[in-house]
Design a protein around this motif. Sequence first.
Motif, short mmCIF file in Angstrom:
data_model
loop_
_atom_site.label_atom_id
_atom_site.label_comp_id
_atom_site.label_asym_id
_atom_site.label_seq_id
_atom_site.Cartn_x
_atom_site.Cartn_y
_atom_site.Cartn_z
N VAL A 36 30.47 5.07 70.61
CA VAL A 36 32.26 5.90 70.09
C VAL A 36 32.96 4.97 70.73
N THR A 59 31.48 -4.29 65.45
CA THR A 59 31.32 -3.02 65.72
C THR A 59 30.47 -2.90 64.73
N PRO A 72 30.26 -0.85 69.86
CA PRO A 72 30.53 0.13 69.17
C PRO A 72 30.68 0.24 68.09
N ILE A 74 30.34 1.57 63.23
CA ILE A 74 31.47 2.43 62.72
C ILE A 74 30.36 3.49 61.38
N HIS A 79 32.26 8.16 65.46
CA HIS A 79 32.97 6.55 65.21
C HIS A 79 34.03 5.78 64.78
#
Length: 366
Positions: A36, A59, A72, A74, A79
């Motif tokens: 995250v 991401t 990260p 999404i 997220h």
Amino acid sequence: MSNALFRPITLGSLLLNNRIVMPPMTRSRASQPGNVANDMMATYYAQRASAGLIVAEGTQISEMGQGYAWTPGIYTQEHIAGWKKVTDAVHEKDGAIFAQLWHVGRVTHPDNIGGNQPISSSALKAENVKVFIDNGTDAPGFVEVVEPREMTKEDIKKVVGEYRQAALNAIEAGFDGIELHAANGYLVNQFIDSEANNRTDEYGGSIENRLRFLGEVVEAMTDAIGTDRVGVRLAPFTSLNGTVDKTPVETYTAAAKLLDALNVVYVHIAEVDWDDAPDTPAEFKQAVRDAYKGVIIYAGRYNSDKASEAIDSGLADMIGFGRPFIANPDLPSRIQHGYPMAEHDPNTLFGGNEKGLLDYPEYQAS
């Protein structure tokens, strides 16, 4: 003569203050578990909000899309909330920020994708490619990638849908737009480049067929969020992550034509940037300019003078400065005033904490 980097430019509905782009750079600082985006990342991007445009680090659009530990995502509400902290912080400083959406395809290891076998255009292993996994310490453990399985038509449809949803999630998270990562040997690139794609159906063989997946992904995303919020990154001449094309000039001129027809807001070309790499041929840059009428961004080994010349030549509209942005959060100001550039510490690029991420100061003129 004034530096062309400081002429304002319109990008879709955005008016950007300058033509300096902070391109996407993986830093592997996402919070665990869950990958995250966090407060530390919000501060990092806000420090660099004087760029005309920030394209945030790659991401992943799904669990299967992850190539490296601590990058990260999404694809969950958590997220989206994490990235909202980042976009809010950048917008508070009057910056503009796009999300880079990626799926790594075969450039991963089962340890990063829940024990699954990676997927790709074809069942071809990327040779001599390593990725890092979370080995339970602060230092990443590097492992060889494994052979992927060839995506079925059903897989292709599913991944196109994941890209579409990720674009919607990015807008919900407050991004001004998205960049499709179709470069550097990741999934979309694995369809485009001839030596990574040995399919015999409509997604393989001819250049038109190898560009089909790119076109379907772009159409799904522009249908969802609008053409003025979708850019695409390409890497015509790199062999990163073992992905090579036999006829890059023809292939990528055709890609530029396709993206012009799809009306994307920009094309972002990653040039080869190792020290003795050959320059991108000027004829190719002219062919791209002739084929594509939107904003063209180049990134790779640019300094202020070379960047200004590229814009004045009409072949580029904006220029990305990657590594210089790591140690110079105030890079536009340093370029504008001729201040000296700081050097980054290569040992703190991936993983870790604030050290090497947030502790590079702005230049103080004595």
